[in-house]
Design a protein around this motif. Structure first.
Motif, mmCIF file in Angstrom:
data_model
loop_
_atom_site.group_PDB
_atom_site.id
_atom_site.type_symbol
_atom_site.label_atom_id
_atom_site.label_comp_id
_atom_site.label_asym_id
_atom_site.label_seq_id
_atom_site.Cartn_x
_atom_site.Cartn_y
_atom_site.Cartn_z
ATOM 1 N N UNK B 466 -22.617 -38.082 -6.937
ATOM 2 C CA UNK B 466 -23.202 -36.744 -6.975
ATOM 3 C C UNK B 466 -24.586 -36.673 -6.337
ATOM 4 N N UNK B 467 -25.046 -37.780 -5.846
ATOM 5 C CA UNK B 467 -26.387 -37.814 -5.268
ATOM 6 C C UNK B 467 -26.497 -36.857 -4.088
ATOM 7 N N UNK B 468 -27.613 -36.155 -4.020
ATOM 8 C CA UNK B 468 -27.881 -35.285 -2.875
ATOM 9 C C UNK B 468 -28.874 -35.988 -1.966
ATOM 10 N N UNK B 469 -28.464 -36.191 -0.724
ATOM 11 C CA UNK B 469 -29.371 -36.840 0.225
ATOM 12 C C UNK B 469 -29.891 -35.791 1.200
ATOM 13 N N UNK B 470 -31.179 -35.528 1.104
ATOM 14 C CA UNK B 470 -31.796 -34.519 1.952
ATOM 15 C C UNK B 470 -32.780 -35.242 2.853
ATOM 16 N N UNK B 479 -32.986 -34.202 -12.880
ATOM 17 C CA UNK B 479 -34.330 -33.722 -13.182
ATOM 18 C C UNK B 479 -34.426 -32.224 -12.909
ATOM 19 N N UNK B 480 -33.877 -31.790 -11.764
ATOM 20 C CA UNK B 480 -33.880 -30.359 -11.443
ATOM 21 C C UNK B 480 -33.128 -29.568 -12.505
ATOM 22 N N UNK B 481 -31.952 -30.079 -12.896
ATOM 23 C CA UNK B 481 -31.146 -29.387 -13.902
ATOM 24 C C UNK B 481 -31.915 -29.250 -15.208
ATOM 25 N N UNK B 482 -32.573 -30.331 -15.611
ATOM 26 C CA UNK B 482 -33.317 -30.304 -16.869
ATOM 27 C C UNK B 482 -34.501 -29.352 -16.793
ATOM 28 N N UNK B 483 -35.140 -29.314 -15.639
ATOM 29 C CA UNK B 483 -36.278 -28.402 -15.472
ATOM 30 C C UNK B 483 -35.815 -26.950 -15.564
ATOM 31 N N UNK B 506 -28.426 -29.978 1.332
ATOM 32 C CA UNK B 506 -29.488 -29.225 0.688
ATOM 33 C C UNK B 506 -29.044 -28.886 -0.731
ATOM 34 N N UNK B 507 -29.945 -28.865 -1.702
ATOM 35 C CA UNK B 507 -29.539 -28.584 -3.083
ATOM 36 C C UNK B 507 -29.230 -27.109 -3.326
ATOM 37 N N UNK B 508 -28.129 -26.872 -4.057
ATOM 38 C CA UNK B 508 -27.792 -25.530 -4.526
ATOM 39 C C UNK B 508 -27.751 -25.557 -6.046
ATOM 40 N N UNK B 509 -28.398 -24.566 -6.701
ATOM 41 C CA UNK B 509 -28.374 -24.482 -8.159
ATOM 42 C C UNK B 509 -27.375 -23.425 -8.600
ATOM 43 N N UNK B 510 -26.524 -23.758 -9.563
ATOM 44 C CA UNK B 510 -25.674 -22.766 -10.224
ATOM 45 C C UNK B 510 -26.260 -22.554 -11.621
ATOM 46 N N UNK B 536 -46.450 -31.187 -11.063
ATOM 47 C CA UNK B 536 -46.298 -32.506 -10.458
ATOM 48 C C UNK B 536 -45.006 -33.216 -10.803
ATOM 49 N N UNK B 537 -44.086 -32.517 -11.483
ATOM 50 C CA UNK B 537 -42.844 -33.192 -11.854
ATOM 51 C C UNK B 537 -41.905 -33.341 -10.660
ATOM 52 N N UNK B 538 -41.938 -32.373 -9.762
ATOM 53 C CA UNK B 538 -41.147 -32.469 -8.533
ATOM 54 C C UNK B 538 -42.048 -32.076 -7.371
ATOM 55 N N UNK B 539 -41.573 -32.377 -6.182
ATOM 56 C CA UNK B 539 -42.321 -31.916 -5.014
ATOM 57 C C UNK B 539 -41.534 -30.785 -4.360
ATOM 58 N N UNK B 540 -42.226 -30.039 -3.525
ATOM 59 C CA UNK B 540 -41.681 -28.782 -3.015
ATOM 60 C C UNK B 540 -40.359 -28.950 -2.272
ATOM 61 N N UNK B 541 -40.244 -30.080 -1.542
ATOM 62 C CA UNK B 541 -39.030 -30.225 -0.729
ATOM 63 C C UNK B 541 -37.768 -30.381 -1.573
ATOM 64 N N UNK B 542 -37.966 -30.656 -2.848
ATOM 65 C CA UNK B 542 -36.797 -30.828 -3.724
ATOM 66 C C UNK B 542 -36.212 -29.495 -4.191
#
Lengths: 585, 585
Positions: B466-470, B479-483, B506-510, B536-542
Motif C-alpha cells: 500500500x506504500x505510496x511512492x511520490x 500517519x496521514x490517515x491518523x492526522x 500522488x496521495x488521494x484521501x477518502x 511539523x508532523x508532515x511536510x507539505x509535499x505529503x
C-alpha cells in the motif's frame, strides 16, 4: 518444491532460560536491574540490565572456552556446575549463564550438613564449584572429600585478590570474567536439555536430586505469571490502590535462598518481568528492613520463621516498610495468628500462602481470593489466604485417599496430595529407585497430607511421616500448631508425636514465647481449650499431653520445623517438657 | 532397575487446548460461564461451565463415533472440520471439541467472496461443515461446489427442526448432541498435532491457510496472559480503580468474529481465565450496547470501523456502558482522533492498540505504558497507546531494512516488521511456495512497514503493497490517515496512491464526515495544514492532491480499509474526488 521451513523459530521454538534472560536487556537496557547489598559489609552494588547481561556473557564465554564445559542433549545432561553461594548478582549470573551454555546448574544447599553437602557434590559429579568468600571455611572443610571430583574452584567475592588457602588452582570470578569478551553467541539448545539439579533437604535419608529442563523452568515461569494476571485479589491489590506498584514496576527482594529450589522461581519471574531485583546476600533482619526501605521493595517470599523474627525485631518501627505490599509465605503453613500479628504491626503487609516442594520446581499451589468470594470480609479472606490455596493454571493437583480417589471437598477428610504438571521433575538424578517411589500410577506423590474445602482450597494437614497416631485417630498437627500460634504470647510453635505405651503416640508441643510476654506450659493448654475446644475447632483428645517452653526449636536448612531432629533428640525435649495431661482433659 | 517414568505428566506434559478447556469447569462449575444473545431474535442463552463442558463432551463423542473424524499426528493433520458460524456458544464448543479430538478446526471466513469460501473449503478438503441457520442461503449458494468434498453438513440453530433445503443428509447440531453421552475421554494427543487452519483474507490473491498446533495456541494463550500480569498500566488500571473488574472477574465480549484468526485469541484466554464470556452472534451497535449494559462487559476487542460506528450511534447515551474499561483495537491503526472522540463520549473507555496478523495467530505486539513512562500525562500516554506497541514476552520482533538490519530507533526510519515466536505459523497448508515467500532467512516477513521509537514502541507505517511512492519519497499513509481522523468532523479516512505521470503516485484521501457535521474537501486539506504541516508532523509535499468525501469507503471482511478494492475501482472514486492541489501547496 518443498519450502525450507523454520520450526526452530515457530512450531518448535525452544522454551529456554536464555529467552527469559534477554527480555529485560531489550526492554530496559539502561535501567538499574540488579541491586546487591553485601550483608556483611553493607556495601551496595548496582547494575543496569545491560551491564548485568554483559557479565553473563563473559561468564558464558568463560564456561565454554576457558572451563571447557560440555553442553547437554535431551538424552544426557551436560556438565554439572555447582554453586555454594548466597543471594548475589553473581549467583543470578550463574543462574542464567550456566544453563545458557547447556550445562546443569547445581545450587548446593549450604545449610545441609557438611556430609550431605559432600554427598550431593559427589553424587552430582560437579566439575566446577563456584563459591562465595563467606563460605570459604565450609569449602575448605570439605575440600579433601570433593577435590577428586571437582576439577576447578572459582572464588566469588566483592573484593579483588585470592585468599590464602590450600584449595589448588583457585580462580577469582572477577578475573575469569575480565579476560572474556562481553558478547556471547548463545547456543541453540534443545528445550529438553537439563538446566538445574536441586537436591532435597534429606530429612529422611540422603538428599535426592530433582532434575529440571529448560522447558520446565520456562513453563513454570510463564504459568506463574499468567496466574498472577487472573488471580488478582481485588480486596488486596486494587481497592487499597496497592496494585499500582506491582506488575513490571514491582521490586522483589529475593529473600528465599537461591540454593533452595530456584528461590521459589523468583529469579526467573523477576528477570522475565524486567523488575528491579534486590539481593541481600542472606537474611538478616536489619539488612532486610534497610533494603525494603531504601529500594522500596514491594514483594518478598518468606518462611514463617522469618515472619516470627520480624515480629520480634525491636527496631522494626524505625523503618519505613510501607512499600512492601505482597508477602508470600511458603515452606510450610502460614499460621493465621502470625499473619494477624505481623499485619497489625506493618499495615501495608498482605501475607498469603502457597505450597510446593523441591520436586515440583516448586510452584504449584497459591492462595488467592476466588471471584465468587471477593465480597467476604477481612476476617474471612484472611482465613482463606493462610490456606495453601488452589492449583495454579496448567497444574493437576488432587488430594486422594489410599485408593487414589479424590477425597470429598468437606474440609475434613485428609488425603495425600498428588500432582502432575509440565514442570514437575520426571526423575531424580541417577536414582531410579527413589524415582519409582516418587511417581506411582502416573502421579507424583508429595507425601503431604491435606484436605480440600467446598471452594477447592487445599489446606496442608501434615507430612505423612509427621502424622501423630493417637489410638485409632490422627492428631491434626498443623491445625494444633496454627491454633497455638494465634496466642499473643506465642512466637513459634510445633507439635510432634511422642511414643506412648497406651495410645501409640501422644502429641507434645514445643513453644517459644515472644519477648516481652510471659507464659507457662499451662497457658498453652488453656489457650487451646478456649480457642480450640470451646470453639469446636478441635476436640479434647487432640490436646497436647506434653508442652515444652523453649527458644531452641530445631529448624531445617530452609526454615521449616525439623521434626526429624526433634524426634532424634527427643530425650532433650522430654527433659524440659511438662506433663500437662491433668489440665488437658 | 530402571524406574517407569511419566514424561507425559512432567517433562513432556503436552500443551493442549483441552487443558485450557478444563480449567473453568474445575474452578467454577456452577457459575454462568457462557452467555449468548442471538442478534436476530434478541433471545439469551446462559450456560454454567459444567453445562457448557458437557455439551463439548457430547460434541466430541459425536465427532469421534458418529462422524468418524480421524485424529492427527505430529506429521499429518487430522480431518479438517469447517465452521461457517458467528459468535455463539456452539462455535465456542467447536473451538475446543474439534481440536480436542485431534481434528483441525477450519473457521471459514464467511465475509470472503463465495468464490474464496469455496476455494478455502476445497483447499482444506473439509470433511464436515457446521453452519449457522442465518448462513443457510450462503451455504446453499455454494453447495454444488463443495458437496463432493464435504461429506456431512451440520445445522447450528437455536430452534429445533431442520429447514427445507436441498442440502442432503443434513443433521441438526442439537439432535447430534442429544444422542451422545455427556462425558468424554479426551485422547492424549501430541502437542504438535494441528489444531486450527486459518485462511488469510486473500486481498492479494487466493487465501492462504495458516496452520497452528495445540502447543502454539496454548503458548500464545499463556504468554498473552503473562504479558497482562506485567504490563498493567497504572494510570489506566489502578489509579482509576478500574483493575478491580479485570483478572478472572473480567467479562469479555467476544466481539471479533470467531472466523477471524481465533478472535484474536480471546476464546482461549477467556476460557483459561474462567471469565464469563459474552457472545453476540455478530456485531450490531444496538446489540453491543445492550450486552455491555446487561452483562456488565469489561473488555472488548474492536476494529477502528466499529469504534467509528459507536461514535455515530444516536442512542449511545441511552445505555450504561460504564463497565467497559478495556478496549483493544486491532486489525489496523487506532487513530488518536478516534480514540479521543470516543473516550470523550464514554469516559470509562480506555482504548489501546496492538498488532498481529493471521500468520502470527495473531497476538505479538500490544501497547501499554512502560514503567519508566507512567508519569507522563494523559496526552502523552494516549499518544503511546495508539502505537502498535511493544513485542509481548517470548516474541522476537524486529523492524529491518532491505539488508535485514534493524532500523535505528528514531521513530522515523521505516522498515519491514519480521517476527519469530513459538506461535507463528510454520507453513501454509499445502502451499510450499507461499510458505517460502513468508519465511526468509529464518524470519517471518509480515509485509508490514513500521518505525520504532527510542523506547521500542513500534508504529505501523503501511502495508508494503500500500506504500505510496511520490517522486523519490514515500508518503506516510497511515500517519496521514491518523492526522485526518483527528478532525472533529471526520468519521473515517483512508489514503491511497493514484498513478501520476510526473510523480509516479500522488496521495488521494477518502473521507467520510460524521453525522451532524459539515465539511468539504478543502476542509480536510486545511485541517492537515494546520495540524500536520504547521506542527511539523508532515511536510507539505505529503498533502493529498485529491480528496473524495464519501460514506462508501470499501472495507475488507475484517473491517480494514480495502485499498486493493479502492485501487481496483479507482475510476469510481476519481469521479467524485476533487483536485485540491491548488490548496495543497
Amino acid at each position: 518444491m518443498e519450502a525450507r521451513t523454520y520450526p526452530e523459530f515457530s512450531t518448535h521454538y525452544p522454551l529456554l532460560l536464555t529467552t527469559i534472560m534477554r527480555r529485560p536487556v531489550r526492554m530496559y537496557p539502561d535501567q538499574i536491574g540488579v541491586v546487591y547489598r553485601n550483608h556483611l559489609s553493607g556495601e551496595y552494588f548496582r547494575f543496569t540490565w545491560d551491564q548485568w547481561y554483559r557479565r553473563v556473557c563473559r561468564l558464558a564465554n568463560a564456561l565454554s572456552s576457558e572451563l571447557d564445559v560440555v553442553a547437554g542433549t535431551p538424552r544426557e545432561p551436560g556438565d554439572r556446575i555447582a554453586t555454594m553461594a548466597l543471594n548475589t548478582h553473581r549467583h543470578l549470573e550463574l543462574y542464567f549463564g550456566v544453563p545458557g551454555v547447556g550445562a546443569t546448574l547445581h545450587p548446593v544447599n549450604v545449610r545441609l550438613s557438611p556430609e550431605h553437602i559432600v554427598y550431593t557434590i559427589r553424587h552430582a559429579q560437579d566439575r566446577v564449584l563456584f563459591f562465595d568468600d563467606a563460605l570459604l571455611p565450609l569449602v575448605e572443610g570439605i575440600y579433601d572429600h570433593i577435590k577428586d571430583v571437582v576439577q576447578r574452584f572459582v572464588y566469588l567475592s566483592d573484593k579483588p585478590g585470592l585468599p590464602e588457602t590450600r584449595i589448588a588452582n583457585l580462580i577469582h570470578y572477577e578475573d575469569l570474567l575480565a579476560r572474556q569478551p562481553e558478547q556471547f553467541d548463545w547456543p541453540a539448545l534443545h528445550e529438553d536439555v537439563n538446566a538445574t539439579l536441586c537436591y532435597t533437604t534429606g530429612t529422611t535419608g540422603q538428599p535426592k536430586g530433582a532434575t529440571f529442563t529448560h522447558r520446565q523452568l520456562y513453563l513454570m515461569t510463564v504459568h506463574v505469571m499468567a496466574q498472577m494476571a487472573i488471580a488478582n485479589t481485588p480486596s488486596i491489590d486494587i481497592e487499597d490502590g496497592l496494585g499500582v506498584r506491582l506488575g513490571e514496576s514491582a521490586v522483589p527482594l529475593l529473600n528465599t535462598p537461591m540454593f533452595h529450589i530456584h528461590a521459589w522461581g523468583a529469579p526467573f519471574i523477576a528477570v522475565y518481568s524486567a523488575q528491579k531485583i534486590v539481593l541481600h546476600g542472606t537474611f538478616t533482619v536489619q539488612g532486610f528492613c534497610e533494603l525494603v526501605e531504601r529500594e522500596k521493595v514491594t514483594s518478598v517470599g518468606i518462611v514463617a520463621t522469618i515472619a516470627a523474627m520480624l515480629l520480634e525485631y525491636p527496631d522494626l518501627h524505625k523503618y519505613d516498610l510501607s512499600s512492601l505490599v505482597r508477602v508470600n509465605v511458603g515452606g510450610g503453613a502460614l499460621p493465621l495468628g502470625l499473619k494477624k500479628k505481623l499485619e497489625a504491626l506493618i499495615p501495608s503487609f498482605r501475607m498469603s500462602s502457597g505450597y510446593g516442594m523441591t520436586e515440583t520446581a516448586p510452584t504449584i499451589v497459591t492462595s488467592f481470593i476466588k471471584k465468587d468470594l471477593v465480597d467476604l470480609d477481612r476476617e474471612q479472606t484472611d482465613a482463606l489466604l493462610v490456606k495453601a490455596g488452589l492449583p495454579i493454571l496448567g497444574v493437576d493437583v488432587e488430594v486422594v485417599d489410599d485408593d487414589g480417589k479424590p477425597v470429598p471437598k468437606d474440609d475434613q477428610t485428609v488425603g495425600e496430595i498428588v500432582v502432575r504438571a509440565p514442570w514437575t521433575t520426571e526423575r531424580y538424578f541417577r536414582d531410579p529407585e527413589k524415582s519409582a517411589e516418587l511417581w506411582r500410577g502416573g502421579w507424583l506423590h508429595t507425601g503431604d497430607l491435606a484436605k480440600v474445602d467446598a471452594h477447592g482450597y487445599i489446606t496442608i494437614a501434615d507430612r505423612i511421616k509427621d502424622v501423630i497416631r493417637s489410638g485409632a485417630e490422627m492428631v491434626p498437627t498443623v491445625l494444633l500448631e496454627n491454633l497455638i500460634a494465634m496466642a499473643d504470647f506465642v512466637q513459634e510453635a510445633t507439635v510432634v508425636g511422642v511414643p506412648d505405651p497406651v495410645w501409640g503416640e501422644r502429641p507434645m508441643a514445643l513453644v517459644s514465647v515472644r519477648t516481652g510476654f510471659e507464659a507457662d506450659e499451662y497457658a498453652v493448654i488453656d489457650f487451646l481449650k478456649t480457642h480450640g475446644v470451646d470453639t469446636g475447632r478441635i476436640t479434647k483428645w487432640m490436646l497436647p499431653k506434653l508442652v515444652a517452653i523453649t527458644r531452641d526449636i530445631p529448624k531445617t536448612s530452609v526454615g521449616k520445623y525439623n521434626k526429624k531432629r526433634i524426634r532424634d533428640e527427643l530425650d532433650r525435649f522430654l527433659a524440659i517438657a511438662r506433663d500437662v495431661s491433668d489440665r488437658a482433659s
